[in-house]
Enzyme design. Structure first.
Site, PDB file in Angstrom:
ATOM      1  N   SER A 268       0.821  -1.218   0.000  1.00  0.00           N
ATOM      2  CA  SER A 268       0.000   0.000   0.000  1.00  0.00           C
ATOM      3  C   SER A 268       0.850   1.261   0.000  1.00  0.00           C
ATOM      4  O   SER A 268       0.318   2.365   0.093  1.00  0.00           O
ATOM      5  CB  SER A 268      -0.929   0.000   1.219  1.00  0.00           C
ATOM      6  OG  SER A 268      -0.175  -0.029   2.419  1.00  0.00           O
TER       7      SER A 268
ATOM      8  N   THR B  61     -39.976  25.790  -9.684  1.00  0.00           N
ATOM      9  CA  THR B  61     -40.198  24.450  -9.151  1.00  0.00           C
ATOM     10  C   THR B  61     -40.485  23.558 -10.350  1.00  0.00           C
ATOM     11  O   THR B  61     -41.096  24.010 -11.340  1.00  0.00           O
ATOM     12  CB  THR B  61     -41.386  24.394  -8.169  1.00  0.00           C
ATOM     13  OG1 THR B  61     -42.594  24.738  -8.867  1.00  0.00           O
ATOM     14  CG2 THR B  61     -41.187  25.335  -6.999  1.00  0.00           C
ATOM     15  N   HIS B  62     -40.018  22.321 -10.299  1.00  0.00           N
ATOM     16  CA  HIS B  62     -40.173  21.396 -11.421  1.00  0.00           C
ATOM     17  C   HIS B  62     -39.580  21.973 -12.714  1.00  0.00           C
ATOM     18  O   HIS B  62     -40.019  21.634 -13.817  1.00  0.00           O
ATOM     19  CB  HIS B  62     -41.648  21.035 -11.650  1.00  0.00           C
ATOM     20  CG  HIS B  62     -42.342  20.501 -10.446  1.00  0.00           C
ATOM     21  ND1 HIS B  62     -42.279  19.191 -10.050  1.00  0.00           N
ATOM     22  CD2 HIS B  62     -43.106  21.146  -9.517  1.00  0.00           C
ATOM     23  CE1 HIS B  62     -42.983  19.016  -8.948  1.00  0.00           C
ATOM     24  NE2 HIS B  62     -43.485  20.193  -8.588  1.00  0.00           N
TER      25      HIS B  62
ATOM     26  N   SER C 136     -15.087  24.333 -28.132  1.00  0.00           N
ATOM     27  CA  SER C 136     -15.288  23.105 -28.896  1.00  0.00           C
ATOM     28  C   SER C 136     -14.184  22.974 -29.938  1.00  0.00           C
ATOM     29  O   SER C 136     -13.771  23.967 -30.544  1.00  0.00           O
ATOM     30  CB  SER C 136     -16.656  23.134 -29.588  1.00  0.00           C
ATOM     31  OG  SER C 136     -16.738  22.120 -30.569  1.00  0.00           O
TER      32      SER C 136
ATOM     33  N   LYS D  91     -18.909  27.748 -29.576  1.00  0.00           N
ATOM     34  CA  LYS D  91     -19.272  27.130 -28.299  1.00  0.00           C
ATOM     35  C   LYS D  91     -18.436  27.670 -27.137  1.00  0.00           C
ATOM     36  O   LYS D  91     -17.254  27.928 -27.252  1.00  0.00           O
ATOM     37  CB  LYS D  91     -19.076  25.611 -28.359  1.00  0.00           C
ATOM     38  CG  LYS D  91     -20.007  24.882 -29.313  1.00  0.00           C
ATOM     39  CD  LYS D  91     -21.426  24.863 -28.824  1.00  0.00           C
ATOM     40  CE  LYS D  91     -21.587  24.065 -27.541  1.00  0.00           C
ATOM     41  NZ  LYS D  91     -21.189  22.647 -27.687  1.00  0.00           N
TER      42      LYS D  91
ATOM     43  N   ASN E 149     -18.291  26.083 -23.399  1.00  0.00           N
ATOM     44  CA  ASN E 149     -18.822  24.973 -22.608  1.00  0.00           C
ATOM     45  C   ASN E 149     -18.537  25.151 -21.110  1.00  0.00           C
ATOM     46  O   ASN E 149     -17.417  25.512 -20.740  1.00  0.00           O
ATOM     47  CB  ASN E 149     -18.212  23.653 -23.074  1.00  0.00           C
ATOM     48  CG  ASN E 149     -18.533  23.364 -24.528  1.00  0.00           C
ATOM     49  OD1 ASN E 149     -19.624  23.664 -25.001  1.00  0.00           O
ATOM     50  ND2 ASN E 149     -17.583  22.791 -25.249  1.00  0.00           N
TER      51      ASN E 149
ATOM     52  N   GLU F 102     -19.647  21.094 -15.173  1.00  0.00           N
ATOM     53  CA  GLU F 102     -19.922  19.705 -15.532  1.00  0.00           C
ATOM     54  C   GLU F 102     -18.974  18.751 -14.803  1.00  0.00           C
ATOM     55  O   GLU F 102     -19.362  17.640 -14.417  1.00  0.00           O
ATOM     56  CB  GLU F 102     -19.806  19.530 -17.042  1.00  0.00           C
ATOM     57  CG  GLU F 102     -20.920  20.234 -17.798  1.00  0.00           C
ATOM     58  CD  GLU F 102     -20.707  20.277 -19.300  1.00  0.00           C
ATOM     59  OE1 GLU F 102     -21.628  20.709 -20.008  1.00  0.00           O
ATOM     60  OE2 GLU F 102     -19.612  19.882 -19.765  1.00  0.00           O
TER      61      GLU F 102
ATOM     62  N   LYS G 111      -8.250   3.518   1.774  1.00  0.00           N
ATOM     63  CA  LYS G 111      -7.368   4.520   1.169  1.00  0.00           C
ATOM     64  C   LYS G 111      -8.071   5.327   0.080  1.00  0.00           C
ATOM     65  O   LYS G 111      -7.536   6.330  -0.397  1.00  0.00           O
ATOM     66  CB  LYS G 111      -6.112   3.853   0.591  1.00  0.00           C
ATOM     67  CG  LYS G 111      -5.324   3.002   1.594  1.00  0.00           C
ATOM     68  CD  LYS G 111      -4.923   3.775   2.839  1.00  0.00           C
ATOM     69  CE  LYS G 111      -3.977   2.980   3.734  1.00  0.00           C
ATOM     70  NZ  LYS G 111      -4.544   1.741   4.273  1.00  0.00           N
TER      71      LYS G 111
END
Length: 475
Positions: free
Chosen positions: A28, A160-161, A282, A288, A290, A295, A330
């Site tokens: 280890s 909401t939703h 991109s 783009k 991103n 993410e 670990k």
């Protein structure tokens, strides 16, 4: 062959060499070397305890401690050379100690097992890691609070939703992501108290036969107390699971933040724009931008949570005391490293993003005031359930006539309820709408200011002292 195995900490009774594949599988050192400082710290304290118990002379104690300090310097300046037989950090440090001071170095392990040694190293390491987490969390909270204080005038839709619901302040949304982090800090305080218990002096499982003063040893290492049962002490990894659960919860909170900001940064929303420092482009589509920072926070949260679940499954069917399965703990180191990165990236992303107040304002639409219509009728004496139905009729009328609430003819509103009078026109104002929510926790300006002041007060009284977290005051 017996000689090569006899050189190991456990090799005296073995006649044949361990299979090379098994040796690598068993080792280890590649990941527990991260605890080099804690292993030396524990060994120095234990050496002092051995002298106190009259198992070492003063000269032997000094010699061993001097040797351990030399090893500490080698690790610090990255000159320590790991040898093929060093299966873990404990073996490596003891091997090197005996190279430096001779056979007297073998006395440091008197009454001690790698079972209680790794347990104390892990607790020392995690305790230090927790102290490093506090400033990262407080920095992130302060960034949110500073933005909320500066951007209180911006109104936006609340959802909401994922459907537009009611108008709120942008600052209120920012603060909605602060309170989970405040709770996380409070939970961390509780986790710390259970980490900060000393298992050293428990031996392999039965305890220590050499009259080691465990309380004094714990005090030397800055622990709040000692474990009360040696069997439990060497096999306990609840504190590892608890930390990893805590990390999973924190990253889950930040993943939800990331999801909101990913949506808000799309062209469809356009509420925020990420800094170039926390976005990528991109390789094919030049237009783009991103939200990779967000993410990655969202994605790495899955890995952090997976580590916690995986190790919890290791524990679920283990027999008592130490088993080598526990080496799988670990993954905590991977979780810790990932968590620090997530906190840093989240802080940078939130601190540098730009909010488009105009886009937020344009996203507000008058049908979001339907609840206000119901409240208007309630204030004039109508039961809420009836008022809710009447407000629904107003929404239906607006759709039938193809006009916003503010353009609905008063006579047609009066047909729905005679309680609608000229003063209904005061409802068609988003600032008026948010300002009615004055109760604690609401989106009115006063409530937002109160939230900011409460968080600032909490941060000013949540302090970190050397070896102990101390919380003063309440939420």
């Amino acid at each position: 062959m017996a000689g090569s195995e006899g050189a190991k900490l456990w090799g005296g009774r073995f006649e044949h060499s361990i299979d090379p594949v098994m040796e690598q599988f068993n080792a280890s050192i590649s990941f527990d070397k991260i605890m080099w400082k804690q292993d030396i710290q524990g060994s120095i304290a234990y050496t002092k305890a051995l002298q106190k118990a009259e198992l070492l002379t003063e000269e032997e104690c000094t010699t061993i401690i001097n040797g351990l300090e030399v090893i500490e310097g080698e690790w610090a300046n990255q000159s320590f050379l790991i040898q093929p037989g060093d299966e873990d950090i404990h073996t490596a440090n003891e091997r090197r100690l005996k190279e430096i001071v001779g056979d007297v170095g073998g006395k440091v392990h008197t009454g001690r097992s790698r079972n209680d040694q790794v347990a104390v190293d892990k607790r020392l390491w995690l305790r230090e890691h927790i102290t490093l987490l506090v400033p990262h969390l407080t920095k992130l909270i302060k960034i949110f609070v500073e933005r909320a204080n500066e951007e209180k005038a911006i109104l936006m839709p609340g959802y909401t939703h994922l459907q537009r619901a009611q108008p709120i302040r942008w600052s209120h949304w920012l603060l909605s992501h602060v309170w989970p982090l405040v709770m996380d800090l409070k939970r961390l305080h509780s986790v710390f108290s259970r980490v900060n218990i000393c298992p050293l002096g428990s031996g392999a499982l039965a305890g220590n036969p050499f009259n080691i003063d465990r309380e004094s040893l714990a005090q030397e290492l800055g622990f709040e107390g000692v474990t009360k049962n040696s069997l439990h002490a060497v096999g306990d990894r609840d504190f590892v699971v608890e930390y990893m659960f805590w990390a999973s919860l924190v990253t889950s909170h930040l993943s939800r933040l990331a999801e909101d900001l990913i949506l808000f940064s799309t062209s469809e929303f356009g509420f925020v724009k990420l800094s170039d420092a926390y976005a990528t482009g991109s390789s094919l589509m030049p237009q783009k931008k991103n939200p990779d920072s967000l993410e990655l926070i969202r994605g790495k949260t899955a890995s952090v949570t997976g580590n916690m679940y995986g190790f919890l499954m290791v524990l679920k069917a283990l027999p008592s005391t130490y088993n080598k399965d526990l080496q799988e703990d670990k993954v905590m180191f991977e979780t810790a490293s990932t968590l620090i990165g997530i906190l840093q990236v989240a802080a940078g992303t939130v601190a540098t993003l730009q909010v488009d107040g105009t886009a937020c304002q344009k996203a507000l639409s008058e049908e979001m005031l339907a609840t206000d219509v119901a409240y208007y009728l309630v204030k004039k004496g109508m039961a809420f359930r009836n008022a809710h139905g009447k407000a629904g009729e107003v929404v239906k009328l607006s759709e039938e006539l193809g006009c916003p609430f503010s353009e609905l003819p008063l006579d047609q509103l009066a047909n729905i309820s005679p309680l609608f009078t000229e003063d209904v026109s005061s409802l068609w104002n988003f600032e008026h709408s948010v300002e009615q929510y004055t109760a604690t926790g609401g989106t009115s300006l006063d409530s937002v200011n109160t939230q900011i002041a409460t968080v600032e007060d909490f941060l000013s009284t949540f302090t970190l002292t050397p070896n102990k977290l101390h919380e003063v005051g309440t939420e």
